[in-house]
Enzyme design. Structure first.
Site, mmCIF file in Angstrom:
data_model
loop_
_atom_site.group_PDB
_atom_site.id
_atom_site.type_symbol
_atom_site.label_atom_id
_atom_site.label_comp_id
_atom_site.label_asym_id
_atom_site.label_seq_id
_atom_site.Cartn_x
_atom_site.Cartn_y
_atom_site.Cartn_z
ATOM 1 N N HIS A 1 -1.150 2.570 3.903
ATOM 2 C CA HIS A 1 -0.699 1.795 2.732
ATOM 3 C C HIS A 1 -1.617 0.595 2.588
ATOM 4 O O HIS A 1 -1.775 -0.198 3.513
ATOM 5 C CB HIS A 1 0.748 1.332 2.895
ATOM 6 C CG HIS A 1 1.236 0.539 1.710
ATOM 7 N ND1 HIS A 1 1.828 1.124 0.612
ATOM 8 C CD2 HIS A 1 1.187 -0.801 1.449
ATOM 9 C CE1 HIS A 1 2.131 0.190 -0.274
ATOM 10 N NE2 HIS A 1 1.749 -0.983 0.213
ATOM 11 N N CYS A 2 -2.239 0.459 1.429
ATOM 12 C CA CYS A 2 -3.196 -0.613 1.184
ATOM 13 C C CYS A 2 -2.530 -1.720 0.375
ATOM 14 O O CYS A 2 -2.154 -1.502 -0.785
ATOM 15 C CB CYS A 2 -4.425 -0.083 0.446
ATOM 16 S SG CYS A 2 -5.682 -1.347 0.157
#
Length: 393
Positions: free
Chosen positions: A189-190
């Protein structure tokens, strides 16, 4: 002259903080001040801050900080997206204000005014594509297709059900606790994208990293050519050698030229240093993720493989220790056996040395070209995936 040293110290401190924050957890920095600074920035400073708030404002202040932390770190929010846009917009405006007046110049043509705007626009477009594209959400409508596309390897992936989505969990997928969804071929998850990086948008993420690396290199070189052009047009070297009697050699001229640049173009110098540092970091991130893609591995799977290999090694060592213990017991009990010669016992291997080698058997690695093809053309975008969906429907 004091101002010059302040600028140099500022650049060194900025470089240390940025490298410590982004790379301090890398194995190469373990046991170094970089690792200690990283721990302080990412954990220690926040804990001290919580204790300070608790001591001054009590539980209400601490709960307020924790609620802000939950919003910023544990649920989707656009904070880092806004920061990215602010950074790239501010830097471009500063460059335009401080350097565009020298374009066209001795080494740069006027087209770079528009080329730079186009380059920044493409970077923002890639950012938008990565941020708002579907990473490959696993739904009831497509779970059977993903189960067929990514079979279980029965090593790090086995048949199971997602405890949150209540759907069969395809191999290589993971439930993101921040986005609250299962993502196929989940990488990570960025926060900068406010989105997961998965099966459908890894290609955009790689393009984003590569393009911004090239953008920083382009900006660094362009500003360097602007300064070189000013050096040439103002005939600085000629003035230093003819009027001030400085020897016409690199070693003699360099300190005077650096002093002149820091005094006259300190903003451009700081921008060059900043973009050079960021370009190196982006290059590292791109190479890391490109290597993962070319071996058909994800960041999530890297940790899974590390856990698996560590477990297998411990199991192998335990078996070897058991074999060594049995051998020593049988040696004590076997008094009737003829004694082994010293030479033979010296060269005989200990059972502890017979630990089996643990090999990473990645069944999803199909070779360089097919792995690259899978990233550029995700499985869920192919006709075969859609045909499977229509047949199952």
């Amino acid at each position: 002259m004091a101002v010059h040293w302040v600028l140099i110290c500022h650049g060194l401190v900025t470089l240390t903080v940025v490298v410590s924050f982004l790379c301090g957890q890398w194995p190469i920095f373990q046991g170094t001040p970089i690792s200690s600074i990283h721990r302080f920035i990412t954990f220690g400073a926040y804990q001290y801050f919580l204790k300070f708030v608790g001591a001054v404002f009590g539980d209400k202040g601490t709960n307020l900080i924790l609620s802000v932390e939950y919003y910023c770190c544990d649920r989707p929010n656009p904070i880092l997206q806004i920061i990215y846009l602010a950074i790239i917009g501010t830097i471009y405006c500063i460059i335009a204000k401080t350097s565009f007046s020298y374009i066209p110049g001795y080494y740069l043509s006027g087209i770079h005014r528009y080329a730079s705007m186009l380059a920044v626009g493409i970077g923002i477009l890639l950012f938008i594509l990565t941020s708002f594209s579907d990473p490959g959400t696993v739904k009831a409508e497509n779970v059977s297709q993903y189960l067929s596309a990514y079979p279980y390897d029965n090593i790090i992936y086995t048949e199971k059900e997602c405890s949150t989505c209540k759907l069969p969990k395809p191999a290589r997928s993971k439930h993101c606790s921040i986005c609250n969804r299962c993502v196929a071929r989940f990488d990570h998850h960025c926060g900068w994208m406010n989105n997961c990086i998965g099966e459908r948008n890894t290609r955009y993420f790689l393009a984003f990293l590569l393009w911004h690396f090239l953008l920083c290199v382009y900006g660094t070189i362009a500003i360097g050519l602007v300064l070189a052009g000013q050096l040439k047009e103002l005939r600085v070297i000629y003035i230093l050698t003819v009027y001030y009697g400085v020897d016409n050699s690199f070693g003699s001229l360099a300190p005077y030229i650096v002093q002149w640049l820091l005094g006259s173009y300190n903003t451009q110098i700081l921008l060059m240093v900043f973009m050079a540092i960021v370009s190196l970091l982006l290059a590292g991130f791109f190479v890391y993720h490109a290597n993962l893609c070319l071996t058909n591995t994800t960041t999530n799977e890297t940790f899974k493989w590390q856990d698996y290999i560590s477990w297998r090694k411990k199991l192998s060592e335990a078996r070897a220790s058991t074999a060594a213990l049995k051998a020593s017991i049988s040696g004590v009990n076997g008094e009737g056996k003829p004694p082994e010669s010293k030479c033979r016992s010296f060269f005989r291997r200990s059972p502890l040395e017979d630990t089996e080698a643990v090999i990473k058997n990645n069944v999803y690695d199909k070779g360089f070209f097919l792995n690259f093809y899978e990233v550029i053309f995700p499985v869920s975008t192919r006709a075969s995936f859609l045909q499977t969906k229509s047949k199952s429907g």
